[in-house]
Scaffold this motif. Structure first.
Motif, PDB file in Angstrom:
ATOM      1  N   GLU A 132     -15.689   3.729 -33.765  1.00 17.92           N
ATOM      2  CA  GLU A 132     -14.368   3.990 -33.192  1.00 17.92           C
ATOM      3  C   GLU A 132     -13.976   2.932 -32.174  1.00 17.92           C
ATOM      4  OE1 GLU A 132     -15.483   7.706 -31.655  1.00 17.92           O
ATOM      5  OE2 GLU A 132     -15.271   8.793 -33.541  1.00 17.92           O
ATOM      6  N   ASN A 133     -14.932   2.491 -31.362  1.00 18.22           N
ATOM      7  CA  ASN A 133     -14.665   1.474 -30.345  1.00 18.22           C
ATOM      8  C   ASN A 133     -15.627   0.310 -30.565  1.00 18.22           C
ATOM      9  OD1 ASN A 133     -14.208  -0.067 -28.076  1.00 18.22           O
ATOM     10  ND2 ASN A 133     -15.026   1.425 -26.620  1.00 18.22           N
ATOM     11  N   LYS A 134     -15.094  -0.833 -30.965  1.00 12.48           N
ATOM     12  CA  LYS A 134     -15.957  -1.980 -31.285  1.00 12.48           C
ATOM     13  C   LYS A 134     -16.494  -2.672 -30.041  1.00 12.48           C
ATOM     14  CE  LYS A 134     -14.785  -1.494 -35.681  1.00 12.48           C
ATOM     15  NZ  LYS A 134     -13.740  -0.464 -35.586  1.00 12.48           N
ATOM     16  N   GLY A 135     -15.926  -2.364 -28.854  1.00 13.66           N
ATOM     17  CA  GLY A 135     -16.371  -3.055 -27.646  1.00 13.66           C
ATOM     18  C   GLY A 135     -16.194  -4.550 -27.803  1.00 13.66           C
ATOM     19  N   GLY A 136     -17.254  -5.312 -27.517  1.00 18.02           N
ATOM     20  CA  GLY A 136     -17.191  -6.763 -27.691  1.00 18.02           C
ATOM     21  C   GLY A 136     -17.756  -7.231 -29.014  1.00 18.02           C
ATOM     22  N   ARG A 172     -23.453 -14.672 -23.797  1.00 17.09           N
ATOM     23  CA  ARG A 172     -23.231 -13.647 -22.782  1.00 17.09           C
ATOM     24  C   ARG A 172     -23.179 -12.287 -23.470  1.00 17.09           C
ATOM     25  NH1 ARG A 172     -19.822 -17.944 -21.507  1.00 17.09           N
ATOM     26  NH2 ARG A 172     -18.137 -17.020 -22.732  1.00 17.09           N
ATOM     27  N   PRO A 173     -24.014 -11.324 -23.070  1.00 12.36           N
ATOM     28  CA  PRO A 173     -24.020 -10.006 -23.726  1.00 12.36           C
ATOM     29  C   PRO A 173     -22.621  -9.395 -23.767  1.00 12.36           C
ATOM     30  CG  PRO A 173     -25.890 -10.183 -22.246  1.00 12.36           C
ATOM     31  CD  PRO A 173     -25.039 -11.407 -21.996  1.00 12.36           C
ATOM     32  N   VAL A 174     -22.287  -8.821 -24.926  1.00  4.77           N
ATOM     33  CA  VAL A 174     -20.952  -8.247 -25.109  1.00  4.77           C
ATOM     34  C   VAL A 174     -20.966  -6.759 -24.762  1.00  4.77           C
ATOM     35  CG1 VAL A 174     -20.497  -9.915 -26.944  1.00  4.77           C
ATOM     36  CG2 VAL A 174     -21.294  -7.621 -27.552  1.00  4.77           C
ATOM     37  N   LYS A 175     -19.784  -6.194 -24.600  1.00  4.15           N
ATOM     38  CA  LYS A 175     -19.652  -4.772 -24.299  1.00  4.15           C
ATOM     39  C   LYS A 175     -20.146  -3.935 -25.469  1.00  4.15           C
ATOM     40  CE  LYS A 175     -15.712  -5.208 -21.123  1.00  4.15           C
ATOM     41  NZ  LYS A 175     -14.304  -4.823 -20.876  1.00  4.15           N
ATOM     42  N   ASP A 176     -20.654  -2.753 -25.147  1.00  2.00           N
ATOM     43  CA  ASP A 176     -21.182  -1.852 -26.170  1.00  2.00           C
ATOM     44  C   ASP A 176     -20.112  -1.458 -27.180  1.00  2.00           C
ATOM     45  OD1 ASP A 176     -23.488  -1.928 -24.703  1.00  2.00           O
ATOM     46  OD2 ASP A 176     -23.484   0.197 -24.158  1.00  2.00           O
ATOM     47  N   ALA A 177     -20.524  -1.358 -28.447  1.00  2.00           N
ATOM     48  CA  ALA A 177     -19.711  -0.695 -29.466  1.00  2.00           C
ATOM     49  C   ALA A 177     -20.131   0.767 -29.486  1.00  2.00           C
ATOM     50  CB  ALA A 177     -19.943  -1.333 -30.826  1.00  2.00           C
ATOM     51  N   THR A 178     -19.171   1.683 -29.520  1.00  2.00           N
ATOM     52  CA  THR A 178     -19.498   3.108 -29.440  1.00  2.00           C
ATOM     53  C   THR A 178     -18.759   3.907 -30.498  1.00  2.00           C
ATOM     54  OG1 THR A 178     -17.724   3.520 -27.840  1.00  2.00           O
ATOM     55  CG2 THR A 178     -19.892   2.983 -26.948  1.00  2.00           C
ATOM     56  N   THR A 179     -19.347   5.030 -30.861  1.00  2.00           N
ATOM     57  CA  THR A 179     -18.706   5.948 -31.792  1.00  2.00           C
ATOM     58  C   THR A 179     -19.278   7.339 -31.605  1.00  2.00           C
ATOM     59  OG1 THR A 179     -17.949   6.138 -34.088  1.00  2.00           O
ATOM     60  CG2 THR A 179     -20.310   5.748 -33.757  1.00  2.00           C
ATOM     61  N   THR A 180     -18.606   8.325 -32.143  1.00  2.00           N
ATOM     62  CA  THR A 180     -19.073   9.704 -32.098  1.00  2.00           C
ATOM     63  C   THR A 180     -19.698  10.055 -33.439  1.00  2.00           C
ATOM     64  OG1 THR A 180     -17.334  10.318 -30.533  1.00  2.00           O
ATOM     65  CG2 THR A 180     -18.403  12.100 -31.739  1.00  2.00           C
ATOM     66  N   GLU A 230     -24.195  19.166 -31.922  1.00  2.00           N
ATOM     67  CA  GLU A 230     -23.630  18.738 -33.200  1.00  2.00           C
ATOM     68  C   GLU A 230     -22.793  17.472 -33.068  1.00  2.00           C
ATOM     69  OE1 GLU A 230     -21.539  22.092 -34.720  1.00  2.00           O
ATOM     70  OE2 GLU A 230     -23.380  23.189 -35.248  1.00  2.00           O
ATOM     71  N   GLN A 231     -22.619  16.993 -31.859  1.00  2.00           N
ATOM     72  CA  GLN A 231     -21.835  15.787 -31.621  1.00  2.00           C
ATOM     73  C   GLN A 231     -22.556  14.910 -30.611  1.00  2.00           C
ATOM     74  OE1 GLN A 231     -17.480  16.140 -31.624  1.00  2.00           O
ATOM     75  NE2 GLN A 231     -17.506  15.158 -29.620  1.00  2.00           N
ATOM     76  N   VAL A 232     -22.787  13.643 -30.982  1.00  2.00           N
ATOM     77  CA  VAL A 232     -23.545  12.707 -30.151  1.00  2.00           C
ATOM     78  C   VAL A 232     -22.768  11.397 -30.040  1.00  2.00           C
ATOM     79  CG1 VAL A 232     -25.654  11.322 -30.027  1.00  2.00           C
ATOM     80  CG2 VAL A 232     -25.779  13.714 -30.741  1.00  2.00           C
ATOM     81  N   THR A 233     -22.783  10.819 -28.856  1.00  2.17           N
ATOM     82  CA  THR A 233     -22.199   9.489 -28.669  1.00  2.17           C
ATOM     83  C   THR A 233     -23.270   8.436 -28.919  1.00  2.17           C
ATOM     84  OG1 THR A 233     -20.601  10.280 -27.039  1.00  2.17           O
ATOM     85  CG2 THR A 233     -21.071   7.923 -27.054  1.00  2.17           C
ATOM     86  N   MET A 234     -22.978   7.527 -29.824  1.00  2.00           N
ATOM     87  CA  MET A 234     -23.924   6.472 -30.168  1.00  2.00           C
ATOM     88  C   MET A 234     -23.337   5.123 -29.769  1.00  2.00           C
ATOM     89  SD  MET A 234     -25.899   5.663 -33.754  1.00  2.00           S
ATOM     90  CE  MET A 234     -24.397   5.505 -34.716  1.00  2.00           C
ATOM     91  N   ALA A 235     -24.201   4.230 -29.297  1.00  2.00           N
ATOM     92  CA  ALA A 235     -23.750   2.899 -28.882  1.00  2.00           C
ATOM     93  C   ALA A 235     -24.676   1.822 -29.423  1.00  2.00           C
ATOM     94  CB  ALA A 235     -23.686   2.812 -27.356  1.00  2.00           C
ATOM     95  N   LEU A 236     -24.097   0.660 -29.717  1.00  2.00           N
ATOM     96  CA  LEU A 236     -24.867  -0.554 -29.969  1.00  2.00           C
ATOM     97  C   LEU A 236     -24.838  -1.355 -28.685  1.00  2.00           C
ATOM     98  CD1 LEU A 236     -23.616  -1.699 -33.514  1.00  2.00           C
ATOM     99  CD2 LEU A 236     -25.702  -0.442 -32.950  1.00  2.00           C
ATOM    100  N   HIS A 237     -26.009  -1.597 -28.115  1.00  2.00           N
ATOM    101  CA  HIS A 237     -26.116  -2.267 -26.821  1.00  2.00           C
ATOM    102  C   HIS A 237     -26.714  -3.657 -27.019  1.00  2.00           C
ATOM    103  CE1 HIS A 237     -26.569  -2.862 -22.560  1.00  2.00           C
ATOM    104  NE2 HIS A 237     -27.883  -2.992 -22.660  1.00  2.00           N
ATOM    105  N   ASP A 238     -25.878  -4.666 -26.853  1.00  2.00           N
ATOM    106  CA  ASP A 238     -26.292  -6.064 -27.030  1.00  2.00           C
ATOM    107  C   ASP A 238     -27.114  -6.526 -25.837  1.00  2.00           C
ATOM    108  OD1 ASP A 238     -26.380  -8.783 -27.804  1.00  2.00           O
ATOM    109  OD2 ASP A 238     -24.520  -9.188 -26.706  1.00  2.00           O
ATOM    110  N   LEU A 239     -28.175  -7.280 -26.099  1.00  2.00           N
ATOM    111  CA  LEU A 239     -29.066  -7.742 -25.030  1.00  2.00           C
ATOM    112  C   LEU A 239     -28.952  -9.228 -24.719  1.00  2.00           C
ATOM    113  CD1 LEU A 239     -32.277  -5.747 -26.030  1.00  2.00           C
ATOM    114  CD2 LEU A 239     -30.678  -5.207 -24.190  1.00  2.00           C
ATOM    115  N   THR A 240     -28.292 -10.002 -25.592  1.00  2.00           N
ATOM    116  CA  THR A 240     -28.302 -11.459 -25.398  1.00  2.00           C
ATOM    117  C   THR A 240     -26.953 -12.150 -25.537  1.00  2.00           C
ATOM    118  OG1 THR A 240     -28.698 -12.001 -27.729  1.00  2.00           O
ATOM    119  CG2 THR A 240     -30.637 -11.508 -26.373  1.00  2.00           C
ATOM    120  N   GLY A 241     -26.044 -11.618 -26.317  1.00  2.00           N
ATOM    121  CA  GLY A 241     -24.796 -12.324 -26.615  1.00  2.00           C
ATOM    122  C   GLY A 241     -24.936 -13.359 -27.702  1.00  2.00           C
ATOM    123  N   PHE A 242     -26.111 -13.420 -28.314  1.00  2.00           N
ATOM    124  CA  PHE A 242     -26.359 -14.429 -29.347  1.00  2.00           C
ATOM    125  C   PHE A 242     -26.420 -13.801 -30.740  1.00  2.00           C
ATOM    126  CE2 PHE A 242     -28.126 -17.343 -25.946  1.00  2.00           C
ATOM    127  CZ  PHE A 242     -27.211 -18.368 -26.157  1.00  2.00           C
TER     128      PHE A 242
END
Length: 601
Positions: free
Chosen positions: A31-35, A58-66, A128-140
């Motif tokens: 839902e939210n691509k972040g960076g 540079r690490p980008v902002k988290d992508a998140t979804t439900t 039944e509902q969880v927020t999931m994120a992709l958390h970038d560590l390097t920006g590469f």
């Protein structure tokens, strides 16, 4: 008794299977691509788009979804990813977080550059509902294709191409869910300069047109995503009408790799197309399937690169403006790939032997001067440079190019882009850490993650343009677009080849000047698919001739001609070949803008 026991066992197994749940998430549908950014360039290989953390170090902002679960309980987690630069481990590290808590596993540093599923452990889902994120560590450029939660014991998701596609389609409920966009007179696939001009040309002549593009912007190589300037003259035409639409698309000449994306006029291009009442524009749609009846295409099917929703586009005529000849290839059109031999074509500039050598793909970049000194990390996983060999530039030009037969420009698109990134980041790291007086206050402002392709498939028409046609200035009765660019065939730069033989990323060329010449209309339709036009770099030429026809203003004029020919095809209920055989004088009259031309939008 045995029969009863067997039935009970089967019933228990059926209940167990029924109790197993898969929760499958394609990352591009977050839902939210972040960076993170969507990359669809390898769809033909992995059957999907994916998200990538393109932060230029540079690490980008988290992508998140439900994520919604059918029931609470314990689930195993699988993440489909790769280590894109394993030397021995690459920089694309990221984590998956659930409700703000990262999993223990760090992904993207496996040491394997193959896409596959990696086990992320087990988690206890209590809601039944969880927020999931992709958390970038390097920006590469860490990347993630899909995430699977399953409560099936000892289940491993499939990795083979066919099995994975079937699994993906089943989990996304794509089978039988294709929407219908309707019937069009002309379906144009590819929204570069050629395809956009073809769509506008046909629409202004009264045809109902679908314009399909697999990115969020139009312009192809001339968009803000790739940033290649337009080349080829429109003011030396034998037929001055051609090029009018190209001029509308032209946003001036910002050069290659300008740090400001607005210089390439994305919004202008889209506004012009949306202003045409006969064009329906479909962005972010990758065409991956063709439906045929005999030697005719009746429909193409595209998938939204973010939502994965599929749409069918029915048409009377189709134009392949993809550059890769994608529609033609899917339809079984005849095509060539690579270089022909001198014995085959009779061209003095042809290769001694036929091979798969093609011009490469560029990923351009630019830096800007800032007020303060900045740092850039060491990049041991990238290409290594030295005082003896480095590229002392603050902004890329066309020479930053990978391919040359070492990689297939279609099936190795991701590898090519990644090789370019390893060159860019490695060179920039060297400059920042060794030439601080010149580059200390400069920082990377932009790096292309979408590759700017030059050459791949060339679809075969009723005429194959060759070197002699160009240099002898042959006057064909169906000569249409006037081309002016040199025969410009790139090859690895000799010094770059010396230091990186087989892994070159920097090009040279020798411009062979030509007088203005015309491209026959017979190069703009398929020899064996009866209702398929083509415009752009995938038209019917030899490799040598392609070196001159491939530039974008020339390709745009091809699109204009295709729009005119599609109009005549519909008017006379004939084929693209039928226009040449029976209605060529009428086509040429329209191209020449003669008062006798019969146009009834």
């Amino acid at each position: 008794m045995k029969t009863t026991i067997r039935l009970i066992v089967l019933l228990l197994l059926a209940l167990r299977v029924g109790a197993q749940d898969h929760v499958f998430i394609e990352t591009e549908s977050f839902e939210n691509k972040g960076g993170w950014v969507i990359d669809q360039q390898s769809f033909v290989v992995i059957g999907s788009s994916y998200l990538m953390a393109h932060g230029m170090g540079r690490p980008v902002k988290d992508a998140t979804t439900t994520v919604r679960f059918p029931k609470k309980g314990k689930y195993q987690i699988w993440v489909r990813t790769k280590d894109w630069a394993p030397f021995p481990k690459g920089p694309g590290k990221f984590q998956v977080a659930l409700n703000g808590k990262p999993l223990n596993t760090v992904f993207g540093e496996s040491g394997s550059d193959t896409w596959k599923w990696y086990y992320g452990g087990e988690t206890d889902i209590q809601s039944e509902q969880v927020t999931m994120a992709l958390h970038d560590l390097t920006g590469f450029n860490g990347r993630c294709d899909a995430i699977l939660f399953t409560n099936a014991p000892k289940f491993t998701p499939p990795d083979g191409a066919e099995a994975l596609t079937a699994f993906r389609n089943k989990q996304l409920n794509l089978t039988g869910k294709t929407a219908d966009a309707g019937q069009f007179d002309l379906v144009v696939v590819g929204g570069g300069i050629a395809g956009t001009c073809a769509a506008i040309s046909a629409a202004r002549l009264g045809l109902k047109v679908a314009l399909i593009q697999d990115r969020p912007v139009l312009g192809g190589n001339n968009s803000s995503e790739i940033r290649v300037h337009l080349r080829g003259d429109v003011d030396k035409n034998h037929y001055p009408k051609l090029g009018r639409i190209v001029r509308e698309m032209d946003n001036g000449d910002p050069g290659n790799g300008h740090p400001e994306g607005k210089e390439y006029g994305d919004e202008r291009k889209i506004a012009i197309v949306k202003g045409e009442r006969n064009i329906t524009l479909f962005l972010n749609t990758h065409v991956h399937k063709v439906e045929k009846e005999g030697d005719r295409i009746v429909a193409v099917v595209g998938r939204d690169i973010a939502t994965n929703a599929e749409t069918r586009f029915r048409g009377t005529y189709f134009s392949d403006c993809t550059g890769d000849g994608t529609v033609g290839h899917l339809a079984g059109a005849q095509y060539r790939f690579g270089r022909e031999s001198k014995a085959e074509t009779g061209e003095s500039l042809a290769s001694e032997k036929a091979d798969d050598f093609t011009l490469g793909t560029s990923n351009l970049w630019a830096s800007l001067e800032r007020d303060t000194v900045s740092s850039f990390p060491e990049t041991p996983w990238a290409i290594q440079f030295s005082d003896e060999y480095h590229i002392d530039e603050a902004r890329a030009d066309w020479q930053w190019e990978t391919g040359f037969g070492n990689f297939n420009t279609i099936t190795d698109a991701e590898k090519i882009r990644d090789h370019n990134l390893r060159a860019i980041f490695g060179n920039w790291s060297y400059l920042k850490n060794n030439k601080t007086a010149k580059y200390g206050k400069r920082e990377l402002a932009w790096v292309a993650y979408i590759g700017g392709k030059r050459e791949s498939r060339r679809l075969i028409g009723d005429h194959i343009l060759n070197q002699m046609d160009i240099q002898e200035g042959k006057q064909h009765p169906d000569g249409t677009v006037t081309a002016t660019w040199t025969i410009d065939l790139h090859f690895p730069d000799e010094r770059n080849k010396k230091y990186f033989e087989g892994q070159e990323f920097f090009a040279g060329t020798k411009h062979i000047k030509v007088a203005p010449y015309t491209i026959p209309y017979r190069c703009l339709y398929s020899k064996n698919i009866s209702n398929l036009f083509m415009a752009g770099r995938n038209i019917s030429t030899t490799h040598v001739a392609f070196g001159s026809t491939r530039v974008m203003r020339t390709c745009g004029m091809m699109g204009e001609v295709v729009g005119m020919a599609a109009y005549l095809s519909k008017k006379h209920n004939t084929t693209p070949r039928g226009v040449y055989q029976t209605h060529l004088s009428e086509l040429m009259a329209i191209i020449k803008d003669e008062p006798t031309a019969s146009i009834k939008p």
